[in-house]
Design an enzyme around this catalytic site. Structure first.
Site, PDB file in Angstrom:
ATOM      1  N   ARG A   1       1.108  -1.379  -0.330  1.00  0.00           N
ATOM      2  CA  ARG A   1       0.093   0.343   0.199  1.00  0.00           C
ATOM      3  C   ARG A   1       1.049   1.123  -0.011  1.00  0.00           C
ATOM      4  NH1 ARG A   1      -2.202  -4.501   1.169  1.00  0.00           N
ATOM      5  NH2 ARG A   1      -4.318  -4.259   1.565  1.00  0.00           N
TER       6      ARG A   1
ATOM      7  N   ASP B   1      -3.493 -15.927   6.075  1.00  0.00           N
ATOM      8  CA  ASP B   1      -1.983 -15.571   6.288  1.00  0.00           C
ATOM      9  C   ASP B   1      -1.905 -16.873   7.021  1.00  0.00           C
ATOM     10  OD1 ASP B   1      -2.865 -14.531   3.532  1.00  0.00           O
ATOM     11  OD2 ASP B   1      -1.763 -12.823   4.519  1.00  0.00           O
TER      12      ASP B   1
END
Ligand code: S3P
Length: 441
Positions: A28, A319
């Site tokens: 990001r 994850d």
């Protein structure tokens, strides 16, 4: 050239370590820094291949980016503003990075030029319809294999209209792709999700001055003005720290501290799940930098017990589920994972991979369409196992090698470089056994 790791059982793990900067936040920072006004100085940028792919993509689009590796992992991005990216002359190759391809599909849909995104065979087989469909609803012109579900994706940028989108799956990649497109769209753009996914995009957009309204399970971007560059200090990646949290808990006589790890509530599922399993974890020096919380985390050897992992916990530890399967393999009693069908479309089918590989260590596992049941056992037998080219599967199996009897070999571990190139060195620094890596044809 393939790589493999060889490990032996080890106890008494100890030390104070750091892990690479957060991968999600680094992507990001690279994207938003490139379209902000001014120079974004980033500290702690992730050093894996995935985030390098995002930087490279923006260099291809004319953004000047300078990188210093080493202690501070600094990156400087000379942002071009919202409207000055250049058409890339070549295909943008995202390698193994699903986050790069999905987020860029959103951003590139709104640029006044043509671009093509592709990646390695894992990325080319991952579903893209989840971003392509809502973006098309905004007016995006995207073509790809299987009617746009599979990369390569060819994007002819166009002007977009804001939407209010209820995503059927909780996915930060879907949400972020739409919000990035929404930065350029006419009117406001809103995304709602069944459970709140990681909110790094919303936090960073807010930090750079965008008007964004974020609720629990929803995010809305309500303006089209420019972003202002900021200094961004990225915490360590909890998803990388996870391997050492579990290693310290399941190895006897161990204590490990991992400094300055991101503990964003939308990512912290692993900490809460390990606590529910009876793990001894302590968080110190909690502080906030660049809109993201971080803490030092200390773990001590603990006798874990099986738990149920479902609902929002699946989303907040998505994850970390491969290494949580590893923790479950040595826990007392059974662990059930439910509602985790998304694991089948990650870098590999992680439900299948972990079920097959845990059985090689002697663990009883039942696989379900959207989850699995793992019956923990006190002793694992060392085995020769396979990563399926998936970095998180590879690291989870390596951690099990530290507690399994005898020797464990993990095959095909070159993939670890996508998120944690220094993994083996860090593992070696906390253990008293030699972890060896070898390359072969
Ligand atoms: C990510 C979102 C998650 C996660 C991935 C990184 C992100 O994917 O699994 O590793 O940075 O937005 P989904 O959005 O597919 O759940």
């Amino acid at each position: 050239m393939k790589e493999r790791i060889r490990l032996k059982k080890s106890k008494g793990l100890g030390g104070e370590i750091r892990v690479p900067g957060d991968k999600s936040i680094s992507h990001r920072a690279a994207i938003l820094g490139s379209i902000a006004e001014g120079t974004t100085r980033i500290k702690g940028f992730a050093d894996g291949d995935d985030c390098s792919r995002t930087l490279k993509a923006f260099r291809q689009m004319g953004v000047r980016i300078e990188r210093k590796r080493g202690e501070s992992a600094a990156v400087e991005i000379y942002g071009r503003g919202l409207h000055s990216l250049r058409e890339p002359e070549r295909i943008i190759d995202v390698g193994n990075s699903g986050t790069t391809i999905r987020l860029l599909t959103g951003l590139l849909s709104a640029q006044p030029f043509f671009s093509v995104l592709s990646g390695d065979s894992s990325v080319r087989n991952r579903p893209m319809k989840r971003v392509v469909e809502p973006l098309r609803n905004m007016g995006a012109r995207i073509q790809g294999r299987e009617e746009g579900n599979k990369a390569p994706l060819a994007i002819q940028g166009s002007s977009l209209m804001g939407i209010s989108y209820g995503s059927p799956i909780p996915s930060a990649q879907v949400k972020s792709a739409i919000l990035l497109a929404g930065l350029y769209a006419q009117g406001s753009t809103e995304v709602r999700e069944p459970f709140p996914s990681r909110d790094h995009t919303e936090r960073m957009l807010g930090l750079l001055g965008a008007r964004i309204e974020a609720g629990k399970g929803s995010a809305k971007i309500v303006q089209r003005e420019g972003l202002r560059a900021q200094e961004i200090d990225i915490p360590g990646d909890l998803s990388s720290a996870a391997f050492f949290l579990v290693a310290g808990l399941i190895s006897k006589d161990s204590e490990i501290t991992i400094n300055e790890v991101g503990v964003n509530p939308t990512r912290k599922g692993i900490i809460e799940i390990l606590e529910r399993m009876g793990g001894n974890l302590r968080l110190d020096n909690l502080q906030e930098n660049s809109g993201e919380p971080r803490a030092d985390i200390t773990v001590r050897s603990s006798r874990l017990k099986g738990v149920m992992i479902d609902g929002e916990f699946v989303v907040r530890s998505i994850d970390e589920l491969p290494i949580l399967c590893g923790a479950a393999a040595v826990a007392e009693g059974e662990t059930i994972i439910q509602g985790a069908g998304e694991l089948r479309v990650k870098e590999t089918d992680r439900l299948r991979a972990m079920a097959v590989e845990l059985r090689k260590f002697g663990v009883e596992v039942e696989e379900y369409p959207e989850g699995m049941r793992i019956v923990g056992r006190e002793r694992l037998k060392g085995s020769t196992c396979l990563s399926y080219g998936d970095h998180r599967v590879a690291m989870a199996l390596a951690v099990l090698g530290l507690v399994a009897e005898g020797e464990t070999v993990v095959e095909d571990t070159g993939c670890i470089k996508s998120s944690f190139p220094g993994f083996l060195e860090v593992l070696g620094s906390i253990s008293n056994v030699k972890c060896q890596s070898s390359k072969f044809k």
